[in-house]
Design a protein around this motif. Structure first.
Motif, PDB file in Angstrom:
ATOM      1  N   MET A   1      44.978  10.106   7.037  1.00  0.00           N
ATOM      2  CA  MET A   1      45.082   9.314   7.716  1.00  0.00           C
ATOM      3  C   MET A   1      46.386   8.990   8.819  1.00  0.00           C
ATOM      4  N   ALA A   2      47.098   8.973   8.261  1.00  0.00           N
ATOM      5  CA  ALA A   2      48.251   9.006   9.444  1.00  0.00           C
ATOM      6  C   ALA A   2      48.828   9.895   9.879  1.00  0.00           C
ATOM      7  N   ASP A   3      48.583  10.802   8.857  1.00  0.00           N
ATOM      8  CA  ASP A   3      49.374  12.632  10.113  1.00  0.00           C
ATOM      9  C   ASP A   3      48.387  12.893  10.532  1.00  0.00           C
ATOM     10  N   PHE A   4      47.597  12.171  11.053  1.00  0.00           N
ATOM     11  CA  PHE A   4      46.222  12.614  12.357  1.00  0.00           C
ATOM     12  C   PHE A   4      46.728  11.549  13.540  1.00  0.00           C
ATOM     13  N   LEU A   5      47.487  10.444  13.535  1.00  0.00           N
ATOM     14  CA  LEU A   5      47.725   9.623  14.593  1.00  0.00           C
ATOM     15  C   LEU A   5      48.293  10.261  14.893  1.00  0.00           C
TER      16      LEU A   5
ATOM     17  N   LEU B   1      35.326   6.433  15.594  1.00  0.00           N
ATOM     18  CA  LEU B   1      35.195   5.434  14.060  1.00  0.00           C
ATOM     19  C   LEU B   1      35.684   6.085  13.013  1.00  0.00           C
ATOM     20  N   TRP B   2      36.754   6.383  12.024  1.00  0.00           N
ATOM     21  CA  TRP B   2      37.912   6.451  11.164  1.00  0.00           C
ATOM     22  C   TRP B   2      37.518   5.683   9.979  1.00  0.00           C
ATOM     23  N   ARG B   3      37.772   5.789   8.973  1.00  0.00           N
ATOM     24  CA  ARG B   3      37.819   5.272   7.816  1.00  0.00           C
ATOM     25  C   ARG B   3      38.014   6.191   7.104  1.00  0.00           C
ATOM     26  N   PRO B   4      38.598   5.389   6.385  1.00  0.00           N
ATOM     27  CA  PRO B   4      39.469   5.947   4.564  1.00  0.00           C
ATOM     28  C   PRO B   4      38.361   6.138   3.721  1.00  0.00           C
ATOM     29  N   ALA B   5      37.899   6.867   2.901  1.00  0.00           N
ATOM     30  CA  ALA B   5      36.725   7.181   1.914  1.00  0.00           C
ATOM     31  C   ALA B   5      37.745   7.388   0.918  1.00  0.00           C
ATOM     32  N   GLY B   6      38.008   7.315  -0.187  1.00  0.00           N
ATOM     33  CA  GLY B   6      38.503   7.666  -1.164  1.00  0.00           C
ATOM     34  C   GLY B   6      39.588   8.811  -0.369  1.00  0.00           C
ATOM     35  N   ALA B   7      39.697  10.410  -1.029  1.00  0.00           N
ATOM     36  CA  ALA B   7      40.587  11.199  -0.230  1.00  0.00           C
ATOM     37  C   ALA B   7      39.924  11.650   0.707  1.00  0.00           C
ATOM     38  N   ARG B   8      38.509  10.768   1.708  1.00  0.00           N
ATOM     39  CA  ARG B   8      38.073  12.057   2.685  1.00  0.00           C
ATOM     40  C   ARG B   8      38.425  10.832   3.803  1.00  0.00           C
TER      41      ARG B   8
ATOM     42  N   GLY C   1      41.367  17.471  28.240  1.00  0.00           N
ATOM     43  CA  GLY C   1      41.030  16.467  27.924  1.00  0.00           C
ATOM     44  C   GLY C   1      42.295  15.668  27.119  1.00  0.00           C
ATOM     45  N   THR C   2      42.295  14.841  26.550  1.00  0.00           N
ATOM     46  CA  THR C   2      43.513  13.863  26.162  1.00  0.00           C
ATOM     47  C   THR C   2      42.852  13.522  24.799  1.00  0.00           C
ATOM     48  N   ALA C   3      42.554  12.998  23.561  1.00  0.00           N
ATOM     49  CA  ALA C   3      42.249  12.394  22.809  1.00  0.00           C
ATOM     50  C   ALA C   3      43.314  11.596  22.440  1.00  0.00           C
ATOM     51  N   THR C   4      43.488   9.858  21.762  1.00  0.00           N
ATOM     52  CA  THR C   4      44.248   9.529  20.763  1.00  0.00           C
ATOM     53  C   THR C   4      43.532   8.766  19.886  1.00  0.00           C
ATOM     54  N   ILE C   5      45.015   9.093  18.385  1.00  0.00           N
ATOM     55  CA  ILE C   5      43.640   8.393  17.549  1.00  0.00           C
ATOM     56  C   ILE C   5      44.805   7.569  17.235  1.00  0.00           C
ATOM     57  N   THR C   6      44.745   6.107  17.051  1.00  0.00           N
ATOM     58  CA  THR C   6      45.425   5.242  17.254  1.00  0.00           C
ATOM     59  C   THR C   6      45.052   4.183  15.728  1.00  0.00           C
ATOM     60  N   ALA C   7      45.863   3.756  14.445  1.00  0.00           N
ATOM     61  CA  ALA C   7      44.972   3.395  13.449  1.00  0.00           C
ATOM     62  C   ALA C   7      44.785   1.725  13.966  1.00  0.00           C
ATOM     63  N   ASP C   8      43.880   1.151  13.201  1.00  0.00           N
ATOM     64  CA  ASP C   8      42.856  -0.077  13.342  1.00  0.00           C
ATOM     65  C   ASP C   8      43.900  -0.921  12.138  1.00  0.00           C
ATOM     66  N   GLY C   9      43.262  -2.384  12.145  1.00  0.00           N
ATOM     67  CA  GLY C   9      43.085  -2.787  11.019  1.00  0.00           C
ATOM     68  C   GLY C   9      41.966  -1.691   9.230  1.00  0.00           C
ATOM     69  N   SER C  10      40.877  -0.917  10.025  1.00  0.00           N
ATOM     70  CA  SER C  10      39.786  -0.974   9.180  1.00  0.00           C
ATOM     71  C   SER C  10      40.474   0.762   9.040  1.00  0.00           C
ATOM     72  N   GLY C  11      41.475   1.535   9.653  1.00  0.00           N
ATOM     73  CA  GLY C  11      41.530   2.675   9.686  1.00  0.00           C
ATOM     74  C   GLY C  11      42.137   3.573  10.507  1.00  0.00           C
ATOM     75  N   ALA C  12      41.381   3.985  11.570  1.00  0.00           N
ATOM     76  CA  ALA C  12      41.583   4.614  12.917  1.00  0.00           C
ATOM     77  C   ALA C  12      40.171   4.624  14.514  1.00  0.00           C
ATOM     78  N   ILE C  13      41.424   4.866  15.414  1.00  0.00           N
ATOM     79  CA  ILE C  13      39.913   4.702  16.565  1.00  0.00           C
ATOM     80  C   ILE C  13      40.409   6.115  16.707  1.00  0.00           C
ATOM     81  N   TYR C  14      39.431   7.084  17.256  1.00  0.00           N
ATOM     82  CA  TYR C  14      39.310   8.094  17.793  1.00  0.00           C
ATOM     83  C   TYR C  14      38.939   7.992  19.451  1.00  0.00           C
TER      84      TYR C  14
END
Length: 133
Positions: free
Chosen positions: A1-5, A60-67, A27-40
């Motif tokens: 997920m870090a590659d998308f930040l 909300l973006w959350r890690p789920a194994g490889a997905r 427009g613009t989009a930001t993807i920022t890390a939070d304690g559970s994954g990231a916020i888009y």
């Protein structure tokens, strides 16, 4: 997920087969890390017909194994995807309308997301392009 930040320029085209019209978003989009994954979060100008409106949305973006699982801002599930392969995202039934989507990462660090939506009230294709800033 870090590659998308990071920050992205966002350009979306929505072709509505019911009305024959086209809606655009720039427009613009930001993807920022939070304690559970990231916020888009995206913010920009939505042009519908002759009107232009400020629009924004968050997921909300959350890690789920490889997905990566994508949920609406209120935590309700939306879909998931494989960041290594892209391709078809999980289908999402919203009321009686079916969303079928897929990611394309073949030109990384630019990427796109396509949704084909059909149902009794909706019939459109939405394609969004993301370019890292």
């Amino acid at each position: 997920m870090a590659d998308f930040l990071g920050a992205y320029a966002v350009s979306r085209r929505i072709a509505d087969r019911l009305s024959g019209g086209e809606t655009t978003f720039e427009g613009t989009a930001t993807i920022t890390a939070d304690g559970s994954g990231a916020i888009y979060k995206e913010v920009g100008a939505l042009q519908m017909g002759t009107g232009t409106f400020t629009a924004e949305r968050s997921y909300l973006w959350r890690p789920a194994g490889a997905r990566i699982e994508v949920a609406f801002a209120d935590g309700q599930p939306f879909h998931d995807f494989d960041p290594d392969q892209g391709g078809q995202a999980t289908e999402h039934l919203c009321g009686a309308d079916m969303y079928r989507g897929g990611y394309d990462f073949s030109e990384w660090t630019c990427w796109s997301l396509r949704w084909d939506v059909s149902g009794p009230r909706k019939d459109y294709t939405s394609v969004t392009w993301y370019v890292r800033r």
